[in-house]
Design a protein around this motif. Structure first.
Motif, short mmCIF file in Angstrom:
data_model
loop_
_atom_site.label_atom_id
_atom_site.label_comp_id
_atom_site.label_asym_id
_atom_site.label_seq_id
_atom_site.Cartn_x
_atom_site.Cartn_y
_atom_site.Cartn_z
N MET A 5 -16.22 -44.96 -40.54
CA MET A 5 -16.14 -46.42 -40.57
C MET A 5 -14.95 -46.86 -41.41
N ALA A 6 -14.67 -46.17 -42.52
CA ALA A 6 -13.53 -46.51 -43.35
C ALA A 6 -12.22 -46.28 -42.59
N ILE A 7 -12.18 -45.23 -41.79
CA ILE A 7 -10.99 -44.96 -41.00
C ILE A 7 -10.79 -46.04 -39.95
N LYS A 8 -11.87 -46.52 -39.36
CA LYS A 8 -11.77 -47.60 -38.37
C LYS A 8 -11.21 -48.87 -39.01
N TYR A 9 -11.70 -49.21 -40.20
CA TYR A 9 -11.18 -50.38 -40.90
C TYR A 9 -9.70 -50.22 -41.21
N ILE A 58 -3.07 -49.14 -27.25
CA ILE A 58 -4.17 -49.05 -28.22
C ILE A 58 -5.50 -49.44 -27.59
N ILE A 59 -5.48 -50.31 -26.59
CA ILE A 59 -6.72 -50.65 -25.89
C ILE A 59 -7.21 -49.44 -25.09
N LYS A 60 -6.30 -48.78 -24.37
CA LYS A 60 -6.69 -47.61 -23.56
C LYS A 60 -7.15 -46.43 -24.43
N LYS A 61 -6.57 -46.27 -25.62
CA LYS A 61 -6.98 -45.21 -26.53
C LYS A 61 -8.32 -45.53 -27.19
N GLY A 62 -8.77 -46.78 -27.11
CA GLY A 62 -10.04 -47.16 -27.70
C GLY A 62 -9.97 -47.36 -29.21
N ALA A 63 -8.80 -47.69 -29.71
CA ALA A 63 -8.62 -47.85 -31.15
C ALA A 63 -9.39 -49.04 -31.71
N LEU A 64 -9.74 -49.98 -30.88
CA LEU A 64 -10.44 -51.17 -31.36
C LEU A 64 -11.94 -51.13 -31.05
N GLN A 65 -12.44 -50.02 -30.56
CA GLN A 65 -13.85 -49.87 -30.25
C GLN A 65 -14.62 -49.55 -31.53
N TRP A 66 -15.66 -50.30 -31.82
CA TRP A 66 -16.42 -50.08 -33.05
C TRP A 66 -17.58 -49.14 -32.86
N GLU A 67 -18.04 -48.94 -31.64
CA GLU A 67 -19.16 -48.05 -31.39
C GLU A 67 -18.69 -46.61 -31.36
N ASP A 68 -19.51 -45.70 -31.87
CA ASP A 68 -19.18 -44.27 -31.83
C ASP A 68 -19.82 -43.61 -30.63
#
Length: 68
Positions: A5-9, A58-68
């Motif tokens: 979660m910290a990495i996502k932020y 970044i959308i295709k890589k899923g960088a903004l997806q919050w669900e694991d």
């Protein structure tokens, strides 16, 4: 808070800064377009295309997806 979660932020913060800086480069084009004329339209489209390709990536890589 889990480490993932910290990495996502951190990732979202870095992407925000990156695209925020790109928007700063759009502002002078918009303000001075009448003075600069049509000669700056081609570089403006290069910049906007570069930004759009980066955003799609970044959308295709899923960088903004919050669900694991």
């Amino acid at each position: 808070m889990p480490a993932s979660m910290a990495i996502k932020y951190f990732l979202v913060a870095i992407l925000f800064v990156l695209f925020d800086v790109e928007v700063i480069f759009f502002y002078p084009y918009a303000v001075n377009f009448r003075d600069l004329g049509w000669k700056v339209l081609k570089p403006f489209f290069y910049l906007s295309d570069f930004s759009l390709v980066g955003f799609i990536y970044i959308i295709k890589k899923g960088a903004l997806q919050w669900e694991d």
